[in-house]
Design an enzyme around this catalytic site. Structure first.
Site, PDB file in Angstrom:
ATOM      1  N   THR A  99      -6.830  -1.140  -0.639  1.00 13.67           N
ATOM      2  CA  THR A  99      -6.549   0.077   0.116  1.00 13.67           C
ATOM      3  C   THR A  99      -7.457   0.103   1.336  1.00 13.67           C
ATOM      4  OG1 THR A  99      -5.919   1.279  -1.885  1.00 13.67           O
ATOM      5  CG2 THR A  99      -6.471   2.596   0.057  1.00 13.67           C
ATOM      6  N   LYS A 175       0.348   3.990   1.475  1.00 10.18           N
ATOM      7  CA  LYS A 175      -0.684   4.061   0.419  1.00 10.18           C
ATOM      8  C   LYS A 175      -1.725   5.118   0.764  1.00 10.18           C
ATOM      9  CE  LYS A 175      -3.166   3.151  -3.198  1.00 10.18           C
ATOM     10  NZ  LYS A 175      -3.820   1.890  -3.537  1.00 10.18           N
ATOM     11  N   LYS A 243     -14.191   6.462  -0.489  1.00  8.53           N
ATOM     12  CA  LYS A 243     -13.628   5.566   0.535  1.00  8.53           C
ATOM     13  C   LYS A 243     -12.222   5.989   0.946  1.00  8.53           C
ATOM     14  CE  LYS A 243     -11.786   1.730  -0.917  1.00  8.53           C
ATOM     15  NZ  LYS A 243     -10.340   1.503  -0.568  1.00  8.53           N
TER      16      LYS A 243
END
Length: 304
Positions: A99, A175, A243
């Site tokens: 990701t 995503k 993150k």
């Protein structure tokens, strides 16, 4: 000489491990690379080839999956010392499952393509259990040639591959939005469970009711169970959502989009990380709310 039935998985965390085992079950020869010696030993015992460097894993692989934590690690395992790109044959397909910010994915893909490689922007979802069973969802974007080269490997690890576009970057955009929802739903689950605990509602009963009611979500069903059992073994750690929600809020800001729920959830994950919970399961954000509320959740000790 590369072999289309040979694959490499760089990063054997919860998702990479499941993908690697799924490839083995599908009959692929699989090389796995990780920094943890105990994980490599387990992988070798499972029938894989354990490699201590990405370059070793990439040798002869027709498809290379990258399952590291962030874009910096992805650049290191691909382009750093003993990186996978220099060891791979021209025409190898790289599947970028990390990701990352879409801009980072595009930059990495351009470097790989300039070296003669094929690239699939292939972030995944589904959790470690679906990874183990080969049933993850892939949010893919790539050229037709890259998808064709990766098809057998993708079939081995996934139940559904969405083809979202013909160039890397689009998969990462989708995503990112998935992670917005996932992070907010985990934070909402933590808040709901804390309120229930504070008001004396039995958490197992609450979980059983809500998981079949309108307020449920996949994240509530999954992470709510972790909170009820007091099990914070990291399937996906708090720091992952520091993150990921950081990517969401940063990219949204660049686009002029206001994301107040994502920002609030990010603040909660940051607070949990700063409280020393960063490597625990991401459901551990509930502990932060519980401590502030004077509530005791399973797995927490009452303060004297």
């Amino acid at each position: 000489m590369q072999d289309v039935r040979s694959a490499a998985v760089i990063g054997l965390g919860s998702m990479g491990w499941g993908a690697a085992l799924s490839l083995l079950k599908a009959g692929f020869a699989v090389a796995g690379c990780d920094v943890r010696a105990d994980v490599l030993q387990r992988f070798e015992e499972a029938g894989g080839r354990a490699c201590t460097t990405p370059a070793k894993a990439a040798e002869a692989a027709g498809a290379i999956f990258v399952f590291v934590v962030n874009s910096s690690q992805a650049e290191e395992v691909l382009f750093g010392a003993d990186g996978a790109m220099d060891a791979a044959s021209a025409g190898t397909v790289f599947l970028l499952c990390t990701t990352m910010a879409p801009s980072a994915t595009i930059s990495i893909a351009e470097r790989l393509e300039a070296a003669g490689m094929l690239v699939v922007d292939a972030p995944v979802s589904g959790g470690h259990l679906k990874a183990l069973s080969g049933d993850i969802t892939v949010m893919g974007s790539a050229s037709d040639a890259a998808f064709a080269k990766a098809q057998a490997a993708l079939d081995a690890v996934s139940a559904k591959v969405f083809r979202l576009g013909d160039r890397p970057g689009i998969g990462s955009q989708v995503k990112m939005i998935n992670q917005l929802l996932a992070g907010v739903h985990i934070a909402a689950t933590a808040e709901a469970m804390t309120l229930a605990a504070k008001t004396g509602i039995d958490l197992q009963t609450l979980y059983d009711v809500l998981r079949v009611s309108a307020g449920s979500s996949w994240m509530f069903e999954n992470r709510g169970e972790h909170i009820v059992s007091g099990d914070y073994t990291p399937r996906s750690a708090v720091n992952i959502f520091v993150k990921d929600l950081g990517i969401v809020t940063s990219e949204a800001g660049k686009s002029g989009v206001v994301t107040p729920l994502a920002a609030t959830a990010l603040g909660l994950f940051k607070e949990a990380s700063e409280a020393g919970l960063g490597l625990e399961d991401d459901a551990a954000v509930a502990k932060v709310l519980a401590r502030k509320s004077g509530a005791i959740l399973p797995g927490m000790e009452a303060k004297a």
